[in-house]
Design a protein around this motif. Structure first.
Motif, PDB file in Angstrom:
ATOM      1  N   LEU A 129       6.323  34.934 107.281  1.00 21.66           N
ATOM      2  CA  LEU A 129       6.620  35.435 108.631  1.00 21.66           C
ATOM      3  C   LEU A 129       5.342  35.527 109.464  1.00 21.66           C
ATOM      4  CD1 LEU A 129       9.349  38.117 107.856  1.00 21.66           C
ATOM      5  CD2 LEU A 129       9.652  35.894 108.968  1.00 21.66           C
ATOM      6  N   ASP A 130       4.230  35.921 108.823  1.00 23.50           N
ATOM      7  CA  ASP A 130       2.940  35.923 109.525  1.00 23.50           C
ATOM      8  C   ASP A 130       2.560  34.506 109.954  1.00 23.50           C
ATOM      9  OD1 ASP A 130       2.689  38.644 109.220  1.00 23.50           O
ATOM     10  OD2 ASP A 130       1.306  38.528 107.507  1.00 23.50           O
ATOM     11  N   LEU A 131       2.792  33.563 109.048  1.00 25.72           N
ATOM     12  CA  LEU A 131       2.524  32.163 109.358  1.00 25.72           C
ATOM     13  C   LEU A 131       3.397  31.694 110.529  1.00 25.72           C
ATOM     14  CD1 LEU A 131       1.182  29.435 108.698  1.00 25.72           C
ATOM     15  CD2 LEU A 131       3.026  29.032 107.050  1.00 25.72           C
ATOM     16  N   GLN A 132       4.659  32.114 110.492  1.00 31.04           N
ATOM     17  CA  GLN A 132       5.568  31.750 111.586  1.00 31.04           C
ATOM     18  C   GLN A 132       5.071  32.317 112.914  1.00 31.04           C
ATOM     19  OE1 GLN A 132       9.490  33.509 111.378  1.00 31.04           O
ATOM     20  NE2 GLN A 132      10.376  31.920 112.673  1.00 31.04           N
ATOM     21  N   GLN A 133       4.607  33.568 112.904  1.00 30.54           N
ATOM     22  CA  GLN A 133       4.085  34.200 114.123  1.00 30.54           C
ATOM     23  C   GLN A 133       2.872  33.426 114.654  1.00 30.54           C
ATOM     24  OE1 GLN A 133       5.355  36.638 115.946  1.00 30.54           O
ATOM     25  NE2 GLN A 133       3.660  36.510 117.381  1.00 30.54           N
ATOM     26  N   LYS A 134       1.966  33.045 113.740  1.00 31.03           N
ATOM     27  CA  LYS A 134       0.780  32.276 114.152  1.00 31.03           C
ATOM     28  C   LYS A 134       1.192  30.923 114.730  1.00 31.03           C
ATOM     29  CE  LYS A 134      -2.418  35.116 112.588  1.00 31.03           C
ATOM     30  NZ  LYS A 134      -3.000  36.053 113.489  1.00 31.03           N
ATOM     31  N   ALA A 135       2.172  30.285 114.108  1.00 28.79           N
ATOM     32  CA  ALA A 135       2.650  28.995 114.610  1.00 28.79           C
ATOM     33  C   ALA A 135       3.257  29.147 116.000  1.00 28.79           C
ATOM     34  CB  ALA A 135       3.662  28.391 113.640  1.00 28.79           C
ATOM     35  N   MET A 136       4.004  30.231 116.225  1.00 24.64           N
ATOM     36  CA  MET A 136       4.592  30.468 117.551  1.00 24.64           C
ATOM     37  C   MET A 136       3.494  30.679 118.595  1.00 24.64           C
ATOM     38  SD  MET A 136       7.900  32.784 116.428  1.00 24.64           S
ATOM     39  CE  MET A 136       8.238  33.364 118.063  1.00 24.64           C
ATOM     40  N   GLU A 137       2.441  31.399 118.208  1.00 23.03           N
ATOM     41  CA  GLU A 137       1.316  31.603 119.127  1.00 23.03           C
ATOM     42  C   GLU A 137       0.647  30.271 119.467  1.00 23.03           C
ATOM     43  OE1 GLU A 137      -1.256  34.475 117.263  1.00 23.03           O
ATOM     44  OE2 GLU A 137       0.264  36.064 117.379  1.00 23.03           O
ATOM     45  N   LEU A 138       0.502  29.408 118.462  1.00 20.70           N
ATOM     46  CA  LEU A 138      -0.087  28.083 118.708  1.00 20.70           C
ATOM     47  C   LEU A 138       0.780  27.255 119.654  1.00 20.70           C
ATOM     48  CD1 LEU A 138      -1.469  27.025 115.211  1.00 20.70           C
ATOM     49  CD2 LEU A 138      -2.774  27.530 117.283  1.00 20.70           C
ATOM     50  N   VAL A 139       2.093  27.321 119.475  1.00 18.99           N
ATOM     51  CA  VAL A 139       3.002  26.592 120.365  1.00 18.99           C
ATOM     52  C   VAL A 139       2.859  27.099 121.798  1.00 18.99           C
ATOM     53  CG1 VAL A 139       5.450  26.206 120.907  1.00 18.99           C
ATOM     54  CG2 VAL A 139       4.643  25.949 118.551  1.00 18.99           C
ATOM     55  N   GLN A 140       2.762  28.429 121.957  1.00 16.36           N
ATOM     56  CA  GLN A 140       2.592  29.001 123.297  1.00 16.36           C
ATOM     57  C   GLN A 140       1.262  28.559 123.916  1.00 16.36           C
ATOM     58  OE1 GLN A 140       3.054  33.167 122.411  1.00 16.36           O
ATOM     59  NE2 GLN A 140       5.239  33.161 122.965  1.00 16.36           N
TER      60      GLN A 140
END
Length: 161
Positions: free
Chosen positions: A40-51
């Motif tokens: 889930l932390d990885l998912q959050q970081k990936a979402m931040e990268l997409v933004q």
């Protein structure tokens, strides 16, 4: 980056996030909540990268627009000629176009055409062009009729001989 590449990157990013979410759910069901938390932390970081990626795409688009506007201004500037207290441009066929206001180009980088007020009553061999500028000031250009005829200006043809 073109629109197709951007769409593909967004699609892959969405698929990745969906896979991480599904994997995380599976790990929770298997009792591996610590690994699920890491995912889930990885998912959050990936979402931040997409933004951040989207912000960069938007900034890139805005900068591309600014660059094109500056190129257009440079092209206009390279074509400007000064005659009789006004700017003029020369068309591809060599004919002068104008006159344009000094004030508006020098202060706002806009070509604002001066209006033809016909033959000046005080200077009979000139055509008077004027432009209203801020604070009720008026900018004038007095163009000799012979020069206007020589340069094939429409205003000269309206006056006749």
């Amino acid at each position: 980056m073109d629109a197709t590449s951007i769409s593909l990157a967004v699609s892959i990013g969405a698929q990745f996030l969906s896979s991480v979410k599904n994997l995380s759910s599976s790990l929770i069901q298997l009792g591996k909540s610590e690994l699920a938390g890491d995912l889930l932390d990885l998912q959050q970081k990936a979402m931040e990268l997409v933004q951040k990626h989207q912000l960069l795409i938007d900034e890139n688009r805005d900068l591309s627009i600014q660059i094109q506007e500056l190129k257009n201004l440079l092209e206009i500037k390279s074509k400007l000629e000064v005659h009789y207290d006004a700017y003029w441009t020369r068309n591809s066929d060599g004919i002068l176009d104008g006159p344009f206001s000094f004030h508006y180009w020098d202060h706002e980088q806009k070509l604002v055409r001066m209006h033809n007020y016909g033959q000046d009553h005080d200077i009979s061999d000139c055509i008077m062009f004027s432009c209203q500028i801020k604070n009720d000031n008026i900018e004038n250009s007095f163009v000799p009729i012979e020069w206007a005829k020589k340069n094939n200006l429409a205003a000269a043809n309206e006056i006749g001989s």
